[in-house]
Design an enzyme around this catalytic site. Structure first.
Site, PDB file in Angstrom:
ATOM      1  N   ASN A   1     -10.190  26.806 -56.745  1.00 49.54           N
ATOM      2  CA  ASN A   1     -11.208  26.181 -57.606  1.00 49.54           C
ATOM      3  C   ASN A   1     -11.058  26.550 -59.083  1.00 49.54           C
ATOM      4  O   ASN A   1     -11.302  25.740 -59.960  1.00 49.54           O
ATOM      5  CB  ASN A   1     -12.621  26.490 -57.094  1.00 49.54           C
ATOM      6  CG  ASN A   1     -12.875  27.966 -56.926  1.00 49.54           C
ATOM      7  OD1 ASN A   1     -11.945  28.754 -56.758  1.00 49.54           O
ATOM      8  ND2 ASN A   1     -14.123  28.357 -56.973  1.00 49.54           N
TER       9      ASN A   1
ATOM     10  N   GLU B   1     -14.564  38.354 -52.038  1.00 46.36           N
ATOM     11  CA  GLU B   1     -15.477  37.507 -52.820  1.00 46.36           C
ATOM     12  C   GLU B   1     -15.525  36.154 -52.125  1.00 46.36           C
ATOM     13  O   GLU B   1     -14.549  35.414 -52.139  1.00 46.36           O
ATOM     14  CB  GLU B   1     -14.955  37.343 -54.247  1.00 46.36           C
ATOM     15  CG  GLU B   1     -14.825  38.630 -55.026  1.00 46.36           C
ATOM     16  CD  GLU B   1     -16.145  39.351 -55.207  1.00 46.36           C
ATOM     17  OE1 GLU B   1     -17.203  38.688 -55.175  1.00 46.36           O
ATOM     18  OE2 GLU B   1     -16.113  40.578 -55.353  1.00 46.36           O
TER      19      GLU B   1
ATOM     20  N   CYS C   1     -17.979  28.991 -56.909  1.00 44.57           N
ATOM     21  CA  CYS C   1     -18.812  29.747 -55.958  1.00 44.57           C
ATOM     22  C   CYS C   1     -20.167  30.085 -56.575  1.00 44.57           C
ATOM     23  O   CYS C   1     -21.115  30.375 -55.860  1.00 44.57           O
ATOM     24  CB  CYS C   1     -18.090  31.004 -55.496  1.00 44.57           C
ATOM     25  SG  CYS C   1     -17.529  32.036 -56.857  1.00 44.57           S
TER      26      CYS C   1
ATOM     27  N   GLU D   1     -16.036  43.113 -58.232  1.00 43.05           N
ATOM     28  CA  GLU D   1     -14.928  43.043 -59.176  1.00 43.05           C
ATOM     29  C   GLU D   1     -15.493  43.243 -60.575  1.00 43.05           C
ATOM     30  O   GLU D   1     -16.692  43.427 -60.749  1.00 43.05           O
ATOM     31  CB  GLU D   1     -14.251  41.675 -59.056  1.00 43.05           C
ATOM     32  CG  GLU D   1     -13.642  41.435 -57.684  1.00 43.05           C
ATOM     33  CD  GLU D   1     -12.869  40.123 -57.610  1.00 43.05           C
ATOM     34  OE1 GLU D   1     -13.389  39.105 -58.081  1.00 43.05           O
ATOM     35  OE2 GLU D   1     -11.740  40.144 -57.081  1.00 43.05           O
TER      36      GLU D   1
END
Ligand code: TXE
Length: 483
Positions: free
Chosen positions: A151, A249, A283, A463
């Site tokens: 993405n 993630e 996301c 992260e």
């Protein structure tokens, strides 16, 4: 036809099997390049090359590692026009978005972690009397695997490899097979940036082949993964007995909680962006819009009016704001969800169908109209499952507690947006929303030092900034007496 290659031990190489995959341009539906269909043998060669490079790289001065990352960032800047065009062609996103977000952010990721590692410090603990000193030595882990999705291809690829390399690890990276182009371009400039052969390796291929081989490899000590929740669960199961460090993630089903006392125009404009940016394939995109009763109808009508003005266009056209979905299977998945919504009795306020081709070049492209649905209960699969496309649902709530409960009625917990001009309420709601990230009266504002990640089915670990450097290092506690 363009042919991409793996980067293994400093050499651009063909897949050992001799097998290739076709790479399709989403705006046209046409194959425009082919990529290695790598297997366990390619992955093994990359891991071996990375192991051979590790002693040198892990003991190199911090300044040298940082300089390599900065030079790589400068190469992104120098080639930015080519990268913008490539990202748009490979992913279907508008060139305007690749220019504003993806490519500048990829450069920034490399530069940011070059600086971050120079400021990275570890702790010392000195008990009263100072008879002993305890300090933490954070060592590079070894060879690490970085697996990234389609993405935000170069953006998320660099977000992983930069802290891994900065911390002194050697990397075997596997970009998404759906969008391999910009990672391949970057790999071609690794030597020019100064990385010794084997420090950074890229293996292209399918998730269940090359990706799986990387995750399973005994020589890979940590895996950083961004992608679907099901794949994340599979990777967690695969590595369960192997004691690897894992950062996951995953997906989201993010609520936008809109209170009656919000700044109405700003909330509408930003919710349109948070819902439909990158065709809804981020996301962090809002997908459940929760609106307080007293403004439900006016907010809904304003949102629908704006969404109707978004016309999917040719991503290569500079004026296009919404492009094509990433692939035919993904377009079909999104349309299938819209079909299920109809069966469940949703009212389609706009969109709900594939969009017409914007021009002759794009007649076989994967375009979907921005879609707004209402009338579905919180338990419906449309309100529970990640669609990851330009599809949002509207639900109403009657009180603060009701809004929070609705927001938390999800297996996911990545990002929430909260719209209110009451500062105390904003903080109160943020603290009760189950999410890794809460944006109050804004969306997608990022400071790369902040922890980034989700709770519940949205992932494990964080992260960003110090969190990423901690993930990519192994802390050793050292204790020494002073007398
Ligand atoms: O992702 P995958 P897919 C969500 C979104 C989407 C769904 C599926 O809902 O519809 O996931 O998308 C690699 N071992 N997100 O199927 O498969 C794969 O090659 C090791 C949210 O495209 O998770 C790719 O490089 N690796 C997400 C990467 O995993 C494996 C962004 C992601 O692909 C593997 C993308 C395996 N067994 C999709 N199987 C986000 N969080 O932003 C696959 N891969």
């Amino acid at each position: 036809m363009m042919e991409l290659q793996n980067l293994i031990g400093g050499e651009m190489t063909n897949p050992k099997s001799g097998a290739w995959l076709e790479n399709v341009e989403p705006a046209t539906g046409q194959v425009f390049s082919r990529i290695p269909r790598s297997n366990a043998a390619d992955v093994d060669a990359a891991v071996q090359a990375a192991h051979a490079a590790f002693p040198g790289w892990s003991s190199s001065p911090l300044e040298e590692r940082a300089a390599c990352l900065r030079r790589w960032g400068a190469l992104i800047a120098r080639h930015s026009e080519a990268l913008i065009a490539a990202e748009s062609q490979d992913n279907g996103k508008p060139v305007s978005l690749a220019r504003a977000v993806d490519i500048p952010r990829a450069q920034k990721n490399l530069e940011f972690f070059a600086g971050a590692v120079e400021h990275f410090a570890s702790e010392a603990h000195i008990p009263g009397g100072a008879e002993f000193i305890h300090y933490t030595h954070r060592k590079p882990i070894g060879v690490v695997g970085c697996i990234s999705p389609w993405n935000l291809p170069l953006y998320l690829f660099t977000w992983k490899i930069a802290p891994a390399l900065a911390a002194g690890n050697c990397v075997v990276a596997k970009p998404s097979e759906v969008t391999p182009l910009t990672a391949w371009m970057l790999s071609q400039w690794a030597a020019e940036a100064g990385f010794p052969a084997g420090v950074f390796n890229v293996v292209h291929g399918l998730g269940h082949e090359a990706g799986q081989a990387l995750v399973e490899h005994q020589g890979v000590k940590a895996v950083s993964f961004t992608g679907g929740t099901q794949t994340g669960a599979h990777i967690a199961r695969t590595t369960a007995g192997m004691f690897k460090k894992l950062s996951l993630e995953l997906g989201g089903k993010n609520p936008a909680i809109v209170f009656a006392d919000c700044n109405f125009d700003k909330a509408v404009a930003t919710t349109i962006r948070s819902s439909f940016a990158n065709q809804g394939q981020i996301c962090l995109c809002s997908s459940r819009i929760l609106i307080e009763d007293s403004i439900y109808e006016t907010f809904r009508d304003a949102l629908v009016a704006k969404a109707k003005r978004i016309v999917p266009g040719d991503p290569s056209d500079a004026s296009t704001k919404m492009g094509a979905l990433v692939s035919a299977p993904h377009r079909d998945k999104v349309l299938k969800y819209i079909g299920i919504a109809k069966e469940q009795g949703a009212r389609i306020l706009c969109g709900g169908v594939a969009a017409p081709a914007p021009n002759d070049r794009c007649t076989s492209g994967y375009f979907v109209q921005p879609t707004i649905l209402e009338g579905l209960g919180p338990d419906s699969s449309i309100n529970q499952e990640e669609i990851f496309g330009p599809v949002i649902t509207l639900q109403r709530f009657s009180s603060e507690a009701d809004g929070i409960a609705l927001a938390n009625d999800s297996a996911y917990g990545l990002a929430a947006t909260i719209w209110t001009t009451d500062a105390a309420k904003a903080h109160r709601v943020a603290s009760q929303v189950e999410s890794g990230i809460a944006w109050i009266n804004c969306w997608l504002v990022r400071d790369l030092r902040t922890p980034f990640g989700g709770v519940k089915s949205s992932g494990v670990g964080r992260e960003g900034g110090v969190e990423a450097l901690r993930f990519f290092t192994e802390p050793q506690s050292v204790c020494i007496p002073t007398r």
